[in-house]
Motif scaffolding. Structure first.
Motif, PDB file in Angstrom:
ATOM      1  N   ARG A 257       0.820  -1.215   0.000  1.00  0.00           N
ATOM      2  CA  ARG A 257       0.000   0.000   0.000  1.00  0.00           C
ATOM      3  C   ARG A 257       0.850   1.260   0.000  1.00  0.00           C
ATOM      4  O   ARG A 257       0.559   2.225  -0.721  1.00  0.00           O
ATOM      5  CB  ARG A 257      -0.913  -0.018   1.234  1.00  0.00           C
ATOM      6  CG  ARG A 257      -1.892   1.138   1.292  1.00  0.00           C
ATOM      7  CD  ARG A 257      -2.760   1.025   2.526  1.00  0.00           C
ATOM      8  NE  ARG A 257      -3.432  -0.267   2.575  1.00  0.00           N
ATOM      9  CZ  ARG A 257      -4.084  -0.717   3.642  1.00  0.00           C
ATOM     10  NH1 ARG A 257      -4.123   0.009   4.731  1.00  0.00           N
ATOM     11  NH2 ARG A 257      -4.673  -1.894   3.610  1.00  0.00           N
ATOM     12  N   SER A 258       1.911   1.281   0.813  1.00  0.00           N
ATOM     13  CA  SER A 258       2.768   2.472   0.867  1.00  0.00           C
ATOM     14  C   SER A 258       3.458   2.723  -0.466  1.00  0.00           C
ATOM     15  O   SER A 258       3.665   3.875  -0.858  1.00  0.00           O
ATOM     16  CB  SER A 258       3.800   2.307   1.987  1.00  0.00           C
ATOM     17  OG  SER A 258       4.586   1.144   1.773  1.00  0.00           O
ATOM     18  N   VAL A 259       3.808   1.652  -1.177  1.00  0.00           N
ATOM     19  CA  VAL A 259       4.461   1.796  -2.476  1.00  0.00           C
ATOM     20  C   VAL A 259       3.469   2.339  -3.503  1.00  0.00           C
ATOM     21  O   VAL A 259       3.801   3.232  -4.298  1.00  0.00           O
ATOM     22  CB  VAL A 259       5.043   0.445  -2.940  1.00  0.00           C
ATOM     23  CG1 VAL A 259       5.572   0.547  -4.369  1.00  0.00           C
ATOM     24  CG2 VAL A 259       6.159   0.003  -1.995  1.00  0.00           C
ATOM     25  N   GLU A 260       2.242   1.812  -3.504  1.00  0.00           N
ATOM     26  CA  GLU A 260       1.230   2.290  -4.455  1.00  0.00           C
ATOM     27  C   GLU A 260       0.935   3.766  -4.238  1.00  0.00           C
ATOM     28  O   GLU A 260       0.813   4.535  -5.202  1.00  0.00           O
ATOM     29  CB  GLU A 260      -0.044   1.462  -4.317  1.00  0.00           C
ATOM     30  CG  GLU A 260       0.098   0.040  -4.808  1.00  0.00           C
ATOM     31  CD  GLU A 260      -1.237  -0.676  -4.939  1.00  0.00           C
ATOM     32  OE1 GLU A 260      -1.352  -1.546  -5.801  1.00  0.00           O
ATOM     33  OE2 GLU A 260      -2.171  -0.352  -4.167  1.00  0.00           O
ATOM     34  N   LEU A 261       0.821   4.188  -2.975  1.00  0.00           N
ATOM     35  CA  LEU A 261       0.542   5.599  -2.702  1.00  0.00           C
ATOM     36  C   LEU A 261       1.695   6.481  -3.173  1.00  0.00           C
ATOM     37  O   LEU A 261       1.489   7.529  -3.786  1.00  0.00           O
ATOM     38  CB  LEU A 261       0.299   5.798  -1.209  1.00  0.00           C
ATOM     39  CG  LEU A 261       0.026   7.242  -0.765  1.00  0.00           C
ATOM     40  CD1 LEU A 261      -1.193   7.805  -1.480  1.00  0.00           C
ATOM     41  CD2 LEU A 261      -0.153   7.316   0.744  1.00  0.00           C
ATOM     42  N   ALA A 262       2.944   6.047  -2.897  1.00  0.00           N
ATOM     43  CA  ALA A 262       4.103   6.835  -3.324  1.00  0.00           C
ATOM     44  C   ALA A 262       4.162   6.956  -4.845  1.00  0.00           C
ATOM     45  O   ALA A 262       4.395   8.040  -5.384  1.00  0.00           O
ATOM     46  CB  ALA A 262       5.382   6.197  -2.790  1.00  0.00           C
TER      47      ALA A 262
ATOM     48  N   ILE B  81      11.765   1.944  -6.500  1.00  0.00           N
ATOM     49  CA  ILE B  81      11.458   1.544  -5.124  1.00  0.00           C
ATOM     50  C   ILE B  81      11.758   0.057  -4.971  1.00  0.00           C
ATOM     51  O   ILE B  81      11.247  -0.762  -5.744  1.00  0.00           O
ATOM     52  CB  ILE B  81       9.980   1.811  -4.787  1.00  0.00           C
ATOM     53  CG1 ILE B  81       9.647   3.291  -5.002  1.00  0.00           C
ATOM     54  CG2 ILE B  81       9.672   1.405  -3.347  1.00  0.00           C
ATOM     55  CD1 ILE B  81       8.194   3.628  -4.775  1.00  0.00           C
ATOM     56  N   PRO B  82      12.560  -0.324  -3.971  1.00  0.00           N
ATOM     57  CA  PRO B  82      12.812  -1.752  -3.741  1.00  0.00           C
ATOM     58  C   PRO B  82      11.593  -2.432  -3.124  1.00  0.00           C
ATOM     59  O   PRO B  82      10.845  -1.814  -2.355  1.00  0.00           O
ATOM     60  CB  PRO B  82      13.993  -1.741  -2.754  1.00  0.00           C
ATOM     61  CG  PRO B  82      13.865  -0.440  -2.037  1.00  0.00           C
ATOM     62  CD  PRO B  82      13.304   0.535  -3.039  1.00  0.00           C
ATOM     63  N   LEU B  83      11.365  -3.700  -3.498  1.00  0.00           N
ATOM     64  CA  LEU B  83      10.241  -4.461  -2.963  1.00  0.00           C
ATOM     65  C   LEU B  83      10.655  -5.377  -1.816  1.00  0.00           C
ATOM     66  O   LEU B  83       9.866  -6.166  -1.340  1.00  0.00           O
ATOM     67  CB  LEU B  83       9.578  -5.275  -4.079  1.00  0.00           C
ATOM     68  CG  LEU B  83       8.935  -4.428  -5.183  1.00  0.00           C
ATOM     69  CD1 LEU B  83       8.358  -5.315  -6.264  1.00  0.00           C
ATOM     70  CD2 LEU B  83       7.866  -3.516  -4.617  1.00  0.00           C
TER      71      LEU B  83
ATOM     72  N   ARG C 110       9.878  11.394  -0.334  1.00  0.00           N
ATOM     73  CA  ARG C 110       8.880  10.316  -0.309  1.00  0.00           C
ATOM     74  C   ARG C 110       9.532   8.980  -0.651  1.00  0.00           C
ATOM     75  O   ARG C 110       9.239   7.941  -0.037  1.00  0.00           O
ATOM     76  CB  ARG C 110       7.756  10.638  -1.295  1.00  0.00           C
ATOM     77  CG  ARG C 110       6.551   9.713  -1.195  1.00  0.00           C
ATOM     78  CD  ARG C 110       5.522  10.069  -2.249  1.00  0.00           C
ATOM     79  NE  ARG C 110       4.856  11.317  -1.981  1.00  0.00           N
ATOM     80  CZ  ARG C 110       3.786  11.437  -1.214  1.00  0.00           C
ATOM     81  NH1 ARG C 110       3.289  10.362  -0.604  1.00  0.00           N
ATOM     82  NH2 ARG C 110       3.214  12.612  -1.031  1.00  0.00           N
ATOM     83  N   LEU C 111      10.418   8.978  -1.634  1.00  0.00           N
ATOM     84  CA  LEU C 111      11.110   7.745  -2.020  1.00  0.00           C
ATOM     85  C   LEU C 111      12.114   7.315  -0.954  1.00  0.00           C
ATOM     86  O   LEU C 111      12.300   6.114  -0.700  1.00  0.00           O
ATOM     87  CB  LEU C 111      11.824   7.948  -3.360  1.00  0.00           C
ATOM     88  CG  LEU C 111      10.909   8.063  -4.577  1.00  0.00           C
ATOM     89  CD1 LEU C 111      11.696   8.510  -5.793  1.00  0.00           C
ATOM     90  CD2 LEU C 111      10.213   6.735  -4.856  1.00  0.00           C
ATOM     91  N   ALA C 112      12.773   8.290  -0.322  1.00  0.00           N
ATOM     92  CA  ALA C 112      13.758   7.958   0.706  1.00  0.00           C
ATOM     93  C   ALA C 112      13.120   7.199   1.863  1.00  0.00           C
ATOM     94  O   ALA C 112      13.732   6.310   2.447  1.00  0.00           O
ATOM     95  CB  ALA C 112      14.433   9.234   1.211  1.00  0.00           C
TER      96      ALA C 112
ATOM     97  N   GLU D  51      14.896   5.595  -4.761  1.00  0.00           N
ATOM     98  CA  GLU D  51      15.820   6.550  -5.375  1.00  0.00           C
ATOM     99  C   GLU D  51      15.120   7.308  -6.489  1.00  0.00           C
ATOM    100  O   GLU D  51      14.288   6.746  -7.220  1.00  0.00           O
ATOM    101  CB  GLU D  51      17.034   5.804  -5.936  1.00  0.00           C
ATOM    102  CG  GLU D  51      18.073   6.698  -6.604  1.00  0.00           C
ATOM    103  CD  GLU D  51      19.208   5.895  -7.203  1.00  0.00           C
ATOM    104  OE1 GLU D  51      20.116   6.509  -7.796  1.00  0.00           O
ATOM    105  OE2 GLU D  51      19.189   4.641  -7.086  1.00  0.00           O
ATOM    106  N   LEU D  52      15.440   8.602  -6.609  1.00  0.00           N
ATOM    107  CA  LEU D  52      14.918   9.441  -7.682  1.00  0.00           C
ATOM    108  C   LEU D  52      16.061   9.804  -8.622  1.00  0.00           C
ATOM    109  O   LEU D  52      17.082  10.332  -8.191  1.00  0.00           O
ATOM    110  CB  LEU D  52      14.296  10.718  -7.111  1.00  0.00           C
ATOM    111  CG  LEU D  52      13.726  11.699  -8.148  1.00  0.00           C
ATOM    112  CD1 LEU D  52      12.531  11.082  -8.854  1.00  0.00           C
ATOM    113  CD2 LEU D  52      13.337  13.017  -7.481  1.00  0.00           C
ATOM    114  N   ARG D  53      15.877   9.518  -9.921  1.00  0.00           N
ATOM    115  CA  ARG D  53      16.873   9.855 -10.931  1.00  0.00           C
ATOM    116  C   ARG D  53      16.247  10.822 -11.933  1.00  0.00           C
ATOM    117  O   ARG D  53      15.128  10.610 -12.390  1.00  0.00           O
ATOM    118  CB  ARG D  53      17.350   8.604 -11.658  1.00  0.00           C
ATOM    119  CG  ARG D  53      17.982   7.556 -10.737  1.00  0.00           C
ATOM    120  CD  ARG D  53      18.320   6.282 -11.489  1.00  0.00           C
ATOM    121  NE  ARG D  53      18.878   5.263 -10.608  1.00  0.00           N
ATOM    122  CZ  ARG D  53      19.161   4.021 -11.001  1.00  0.00           C
ATOM    123  NH1 ARG D  53      18.943   3.656 -12.268  1.00  0.00           N
ATOM    124  NH2 ARG D  53      19.662   3.159 -10.134  1.00  0.00           N
TER     125      ARG D  53
END
Length: 466
Positions: free
Chosen positions: A355-360, A450-452, A427-429, A434-436
């Motif tokens: 859920r946190s990954v989907e929101l991000a 985002i790592p899973l 948010r990614l941190a 990581e943001l590129r």
């Protein structure tokens, strides 16, 4: 009671509580009755106003966000009292304290209940919302508390997947009965409050860290000039970020107000003009179908615009169907509103993500497309989502004028190049991601990774699937 602490009879030093006269838990639970009762219709306008109030509290006075949440639940659920219970930290979580209360029980702020013998503990043990009736029959320490509890609706309050406490609403009037709409609203507000409380804890941690640093600087005196320079630089970056946040908030408020005025306001004006015209008609003409049809059409447009604004704030599809469905809906709407040709590519088969990954991912997609629309001048945008067993990647590529060189340099050096990129990076941190960013005069490529954290993609992880 004049004391703000609930009486704790039969409580022992190790935190255990016994009461030989207590009735069984099941005799005071009425959660099944909650779902059998007729539910009142949702009031999304009131709910959106409540979320806006919480957002403003978080931005303006973050220390009051829990009390604002209690006040909001009291108003939205029309209960006698409402509050938040948090597990204590100094004794290993043996008790719940009440940092925020609204309504008739407000004098009890600072009080609390035992972890292993109370409604809040029962809710966390069962990990589900519970409805209680006449709690004093089991938890006799509530008997001296006035006004008495007729019904109490409690939901779990989790922060980053860990139990932090409960959110509760109490009815003191025997005629006030909670229903599933109260449960839905509390769960909705609870999700927002969880994120807000996480930010608040981060601020506390940051304050504590800055105090560890001050002591170190005092011990090193003036010899640590490099560290002092770094702190000064970060302070300046934080100040710029704060200013950008306030400017972004003001701009968002202006945009929201303008949308309300230009859409819903116009339809309401049309309805009023039609009704004013109907006042001038004779009794035999009041049911003229063309006037009624015009009013109904304007009302339907108002509902449509309200639903659109609500969905843009937080689309229900994100919770109900996941990131893929919410992203397709948002990108389609973005292309129609902005006149930009948008191409969206997903894997052939994609299961639900945490859920946190989907929101991000969804918030970063929103911010990225907003930047494309406002700044790039690009006629097209390509969005690519890739997933494997280890990572999920979101790439947004436009063919616009690119990000100015000085902004890119500032982003690489300090990560504070405006609220947009800095907010995405933070948010990614939080998720270990990581943001590129790559940008030149031919366009910009933004990639969020985002790592899973292990596991095989394609097999839903039950703890994260809604």
């Amino acid at each position: 009671m004049t004391d703000n602490t609930l009486p704790q009879s039969r409580e022992f030093p190790n935190g255990s509580v016994t009461d030989a006269g207590a009735v069984p838990l099941e005799s005071i639970l009425c959660t099944e009755e909650l779902h059998r009762r007729p539910s009142r219709p949702p009031d999304y306008q009131k709910e959106n106003a409540a979320l806006l109030a919480l957002s403003n509290a978080l931005a303006d006075t973050p220390r009051t966000v829990l009390q604002t949440l209690a006040d909001t639940i009291l108003e939205v659920c029309e209960s006698g009292s409402a509050g938040i219970s948090l597990l204590t930290t100094d004794d290993g979580g043996q008790r719940f304290c009440w940092p925020a209360i609204a309504g008739m029980w407000k004098p009890h702020i600072g009080g609390g209940t035992p972890r292993n013998f109370g409604p809040c503990g029962d809710v966390l043990d069962r990990n589900t919302p519970l409805l209680f009736g006449n709690v004093a029959r089991r938890y006799t320490y509530f008997q001296p508390v006035t006004p008495a509890v007729e019904e109490a609706l409690l939901i779990p309050f989790y922060v980053e997947g860990k139990a932090a406490g409960t959110i509760w609403a109490v009815a003191h009037d025997p005629h006030r009965k909670f229903d599933t709409e109260d449960e839905r609203v509390m769960l909705s507000l609870g999700k927002f409050a969880s994120s807000a409380y996480q930010i608040l804890r981060s601020l506390d941690a940051l304050s504590a860290e800055m105090a560890q640093r001050q002591k170190a600087e005092a011990s090193l005196r003036l010899s640590n000039t490099k560290l002092e320079g770094l702190i000064e630089k970060r302070t300046g970056a934080l100040r710029k970020l704060t200013i950008s946040l306030l400017q972004s908030q003001d701009e968002e408020r202006r945009r929201f107000a303008r949308n309300l005025h230009d859409s819903i306001g116009q339809y309401l004006t049309s309805i009023k003009m039609t009704l004013d015209a109907m006042k001038e008609l004779g009794p035999d003409d009041l049911t003229r179908p063309e006037l009624l049809s015009k009013c109904l059409q304007a009302v339907e447009e108002c509902l449509k615009e309200t639903r659109t604004i609500s969905y843009l704030l937080h689309p229900p599809l994100l919770d109900e169907a996941g990131f893929e469905s919410a992203a397709r809906w948002y990108v389609d709407g973005f292309a129609q509103r902005g006149g930009i040709q948008a191409k969206l590519n997903f894997p052939e088969k994609m299961d639900r993500l945490p859920r946190s990954v989907e929101l991000a991912l969804f918030r970063i997609l929103q911010e990225s497309l907003t930047n494309v629309h406002r700044h790039s001048g690009s006629p097209t945008v390509d969005i690519e989502i890739e997933v494997n067993a280890e990572i999920v990647s979101l790439a947004v590529r436009d063919a616009g004028r690119g990000i100015p060189q000085q902004v890119m340099e500032q982003f690489r050096e300090s990560g504070s190049a405006g609220i947009g990129l800095a907010g995405m990076r933070e948010r990614l941190a939080d998720l270990g991601g990581e943001l590129r960013v790559q940008s030149d005069k031919m366009g910009t490529l933004l990639q969020a990774i985002i790592p899973l954290h292990g596991g095989t993609f394609g097999q839903p992880r039950r703890e994260f699937v809604t």
